[in-house]
Design a protein around this motif. Sequence first.
Motif, PDB file in Angstrom:
ATOM      1  N   PRO A  68       0.558  -1.072   0.346  1.00 43.34           N
ATOM      2  CA  PRO A  68       0.265   0.011   0.038  1.00 43.34           C
ATOM      3  C   PRO A  68       0.612   1.438   0.178  1.00 43.34           C
ATOM      4  O   PRO A  68       0.113   2.223  -0.647  1.00 43.34           O
ATOM      5  CB  PRO A  68      -1.064   0.086   1.224  1.00 43.34           C
ATOM      6  CG  PRO A  68       0.155  -1.171   1.683  1.00 43.34           C
ATOM      7  CD  PRO A  68       0.394  -2.343   1.487  1.00 43.34           C
ATOM      8  N   LYS A  69       1.663   1.269   0.367  1.00 47.03           N
ATOM      9  CA  LYS A  69       2.909   2.173   0.450  1.00 47.03           C
ATOM     10  C   LYS A  69       3.643   3.091  -0.427  1.00 47.03           C
ATOM     11  O   LYS A  69       4.440   3.999  -1.133  1.00 47.03           O
ATOM     12  CB  LYS A  69       3.543   2.145   1.623  1.00 47.03           C
ATOM     13  CG  LYS A  69       2.576   2.230   2.991  1.00 47.03           C
ATOM     14  CD  LYS A  69       4.177   2.421   4.773  1.00 47.03           C
ATOM     15  CE  LYS A  69       4.892   3.441   4.137  1.00 47.03           C
ATOM     16  NZ  LYS A  69       6.230   2.835   5.152  1.00 47.03           N
ATOM     17  N   LEU A  70       4.034   1.395  -1.327  1.00 46.00           N
ATOM     18  CA  LEU A  70       4.584   1.530  -2.358  1.00 46.00           C
ATOM     19  C   LEU A  70       4.528   2.758  -3.517  1.00 46.00           C
ATOM     20  O   LEU A  70       3.461   2.966  -3.936  1.00 46.00           O
ATOM     21  CB  LEU A  70       4.839   0.400  -2.768  1.00 46.00           C
ATOM     22  CG  LEU A  70       6.029   0.465  -4.982  1.00 46.00           C
ATOM     23  CD1 LEU A  70       6.829  -0.156  -3.668  1.00 46.00           C
ATOM     24  CD2 LEU A  70       5.573  -1.306  -5.313  1.00 46.00           C
ATOM     25  N   LYS A  71       5.454   3.730  -3.987  1.00 45.42           N
ATOM     26  CA  LYS A  71       5.547   4.092  -5.076  1.00 45.42           C
ATOM     27  C   LYS A  71       6.174   4.649  -6.433  1.00 45.42           C
ATOM     28  O   LYS A  71       5.915   5.088  -7.201  1.00 45.42           O
ATOM     29  CB  LYS A  71       5.965   5.799  -4.048  1.00 45.42           C
ATOM     30  CG  LYS A  71       4.898   6.435  -2.912  1.00 45.42           C
ATOM     31  CD  LYS A  71       5.991   7.178  -2.261  1.00 45.42           C
ATOM     32  CE  LYS A  71       5.281   7.211  -1.619  1.00 45.42           C
ATOM     33  NZ  LYS A  71       4.774   6.058  -0.114  1.00 45.42           N
ATOM     34  N   ILE A  72       7.108   3.405  -6.481  1.00 46.94           N
ATOM     35  CA  ILE A  72       7.947   3.391  -7.708  1.00 46.94           C
ATOM     36  C   ILE A  72       8.717   1.809  -7.164  1.00 46.94           C
ATOM     37  O   ILE A  72       8.526   1.464  -6.378  1.00 46.94           O
ATOM     38  CB  ILE A  72       9.343   4.574  -7.900  1.00 46.94           C
ATOM     39  CG1 ILE A  72       9.875   4.030  -8.884  1.00 46.94           C
ATOM     40  CG2 ILE A  72       9.914   4.625  -6.326  1.00 46.94           C
ATOM     41  CD1 ILE A  72      11.042   4.923  -8.868  1.00 46.94           C
ATOM     42  N   ILE A  73       8.457   1.281  -9.018  1.00 42.51           N
ATOM     43  CA  ILE A  73       9.647   0.448  -9.214  1.00 42.51           C
ATOM     44  C   ILE A  73      10.062   0.339  -9.730  1.00 42.51           C
ATOM     45  O   ILE A  73      10.175   1.004 -11.528  1.00 42.51           O
ATOM     46  CB  ILE A  73       8.064  -1.175  -9.930  1.00 42.51           C
ATOM     47  CG1 ILE A  73       7.299  -0.823  -8.707  1.00 42.51           C
ATOM     48  CG2 ILE A  73       9.119  -2.429  -9.956  1.00 42.51           C
ATOM     49  CD1 ILE A  73       5.677  -2.092  -9.211  1.00 42.51           C
ATOM     50  N   ALA A  74      11.423   0.810  -9.698  1.00 41.22           N
ATOM     51  CA  ALA A  74      12.431   0.692 -10.468  1.00 41.22           C
ATOM     52  C   ALA A  74      13.530  -0.170 -11.293  1.00 41.22           C
ATOM     53  O   ALA A  74      13.877  -1.089 -10.051  1.00 41.22           O
ATOM     54  CB  ALA A  74      13.486   1.854  -9.957  1.00 41.22           C
ATOM     55  N   ARG A  75      12.709  -0.651 -12.603  1.00 43.14           N
ATOM     56  CA  ARG A  75      13.333  -1.767 -13.320  1.00 43.14           C
ATOM     57  C   ARG A  75      14.646  -1.803 -12.774  1.00 43.14           C
ATOM     58  O   ARG A  75      15.469  -0.761 -13.739  1.00 43.14           O
ATOM     59  CB  ARG A  75      12.544  -2.364 -13.978  1.00 43.14           C
ATOM     60  CG  ARG A  75      11.737  -2.764 -14.235  1.00 43.14           C
ATOM     61  CD  ARG A  75      12.442  -4.836 -13.924  1.00 43.14           C
ATOM     62  NE  ARG A  75      13.561  -4.827 -15.188  1.00 43.14           N
ATOM     63  CZ  ARG A  75      14.648  -5.917 -14.901  1.00 43.14           C
ATOM     64  NH1 ARG A  75      15.211  -5.451 -14.063  1.00 43.14           N
ATOM     65  NH2 ARG A  75      15.127  -6.142 -16.465  1.00 43.14           N
ATOM     66  N   ASN A  76      15.760  -2.829 -12.405  1.00 46.38           N
ATOM     67  CA  ASN A  76      17.213  -2.412 -13.149  1.00 46.38           C
ATOM     68  C   ASN A  76      18.118  -3.451 -13.881  1.00 46.38           C
ATOM     69  O   ASN A  76      17.909  -4.748 -14.312  1.00 46.38           O
ATOM     70  CB  ASN A  76      17.805  -3.601 -11.690  1.00 46.38           C
ATOM     71  CG  ASN A  76      19.185  -3.273 -11.997  1.00 46.38           C
ATOM     72  OD1 ASN A  76      20.175  -2.688 -12.265  1.00 46.38           O
ATOM     73  ND2 ASN A  76      20.083  -4.989 -12.206  1.00 46.38           N
ATOM     74  N   GLY A  77      16.959  -2.280 -15.323  1.00 47.46           N
ATOM     75  CA  GLY A  77      17.671  -3.093 -16.824  1.00 47.46           C
ATOM     76  C   GLY A  77      16.166  -2.215 -17.934  1.00 47.46           C
ATOM     77  O   GLY A  77      15.898  -1.281 -17.205  1.00 47.46           O
ATOM     78  N   VAL A  78      16.611  -2.724 -19.154  1.00 42.21           N
ATOM     79  CA  VAL A  78      15.080  -2.089 -19.825  1.00 42.21           C
ATOM     80  C   VAL A  78      13.969  -3.253 -20.269  1.00 42.21           C
ATOM     81  O   VAL A  78      12.496  -2.367 -20.665  1.00 42.21           O
ATOM     82  CB  VAL A  78      15.924  -1.786 -21.461  1.00 42.21           C
ATOM     83  CG1 VAL A  78      16.775  -0.960 -20.933  1.00 42.21           C
ATOM     84  CG2 VAL A  78      16.484  -2.926 -21.727  1.00 42.21           C
ATOM     85  N   GLY A  79      14.104  -4.012 -19.927  1.00 38.15           N
ATOM     86  CA  GLY A  79      12.446  -4.807 -20.011  1.00 38.15           C
ATOM     87  C   GLY A  79      11.474  -4.768 -18.368  1.00 38.15           C
ATOM     88  O   GLY A  79      12.823  -5.190 -17.442  1.00 38.15           O
ATOM     89  N   TYR A  80      10.893  -4.935 -19.012  1.00 35.76           N
ATOM     90  CA  TYR A  80       9.813  -4.653 -18.130  1.00 35.76           C
ATOM     91  C   TYR A  80       8.322  -5.501 -17.826  1.00 35.76           C
ATOM     92  O   TYR A  80       7.180  -5.653 -17.291  1.00 35.76           O
ATOM     93  CB  TYR A  80       9.647  -3.328 -17.657  1.00 35.76           C
ATOM     94  CG  TYR A  80       8.849  -1.976 -19.058  1.00 35.76           C
ATOM     95  CD1 TYR A  80       7.392  -2.349 -18.825  1.00 35.76           C
ATOM     96  CD2 TYR A  80       9.404  -1.537 -19.524  1.00 35.76           C
ATOM     97  CE1 TYR A  80       6.604  -1.919 -20.042  1.00 35.76           C
ATOM     98  CE2 TYR A  80       8.796  -1.328 -20.959  1.00 35.76           C
ATOM     99  CZ  TYR A  80       7.532  -1.096 -21.104  1.00 35.76           C
ATOM    100  OH  TYR A  80       7.061  -0.643 -22.108  1.00 35.76           O
TER     101      TYR A  80
END
Length: 317
Positions: A68-80
């Motif tokens: 519920p607190k999550l603001k960003i998912i930063a992928r360590n790479g270019v594929g998502y």
Amino acid sequence: MAVVLTTARAFATCEAAKKVLNDAGHEIRIITPDKPLKAEELIPLVKDVDAVIAGLDFITPDVINAAPKLKIIARNGVGYDRVDVTTAKKNNIEVTITPGTNSLSVCELAFSFITGLARKIHVMDTSVCAGSWKRENGIELNGKTIAIFGTGAIGRNLAIRCTAFGMKVLAYDLYQNEELKEKYGVKYYDSMTPLFESADFISLHLPATEQTRNMINKESISKMKKGVYIINTARGDLINNDDLYEALTSGYIGGVGLDAFTEEPFTDSRFFNHKNVILTPHTGAFTQDAIVKTLVMAAQDVVRVLDGNKPLHSVSQ
């Protein structure tokens, strides 16, 4: 102070990325899994975190809804493709990538597969270590045709290197690169078929989508030249393993270099110890240079978002 969970395996040893988060005053929780985390493994880890710097983990709607607190998912790479961007958007969560940071590393691994397969280096290494002195007949790259599927940063760099070795480069991409056409003589096609039919080498640099999954299958292989070499440093889902193995064992495909797999770690033992196969553990981006650039970029976007700003490399807008 926000809580940042990192599941990218290299983060634990990347002091530069840690410094970005520490200087911003955030708490870092470092997880170093030996393989990408599945949803059921991630859910208990994300319940109170504000940000995730993720490797190739499966970030499903259940994972996102459990944070519920999550603001960003930063992928360590270019594929998502393993991040449910739709659910992230609904929850006002940014999804970011790190474009360009590891493209040279992945490109150089793909080129290593090309040269390694062409000269059968792995076969002769095994031979020498076993006390033999058997030479293998290889082929020269000069004058050979390579088909590059996807000419983003990785495919573009590979095309440039292949032309330097005297190879003819054919390309398929929804967005054609004018520089490659005008400066390096790369020829684009709107259909995959001409590339399958003409290539001595095929290198895959496309995302796994509904249109590209299993693009290397019995039908497309039947259009290829006998003895073609296939390199995949992109996504395992691009290849039908059963069809690939059948063509390998029949000798129709000359060899393959694989760095991406449908399941990781890769456990399909049919491909183990096959003289025409080189396997690496999804290590294309795993160089000291790329690790630092990639993780620092991911951490910088995390800090931006946690400070209330827009990220520089969002895919969820």
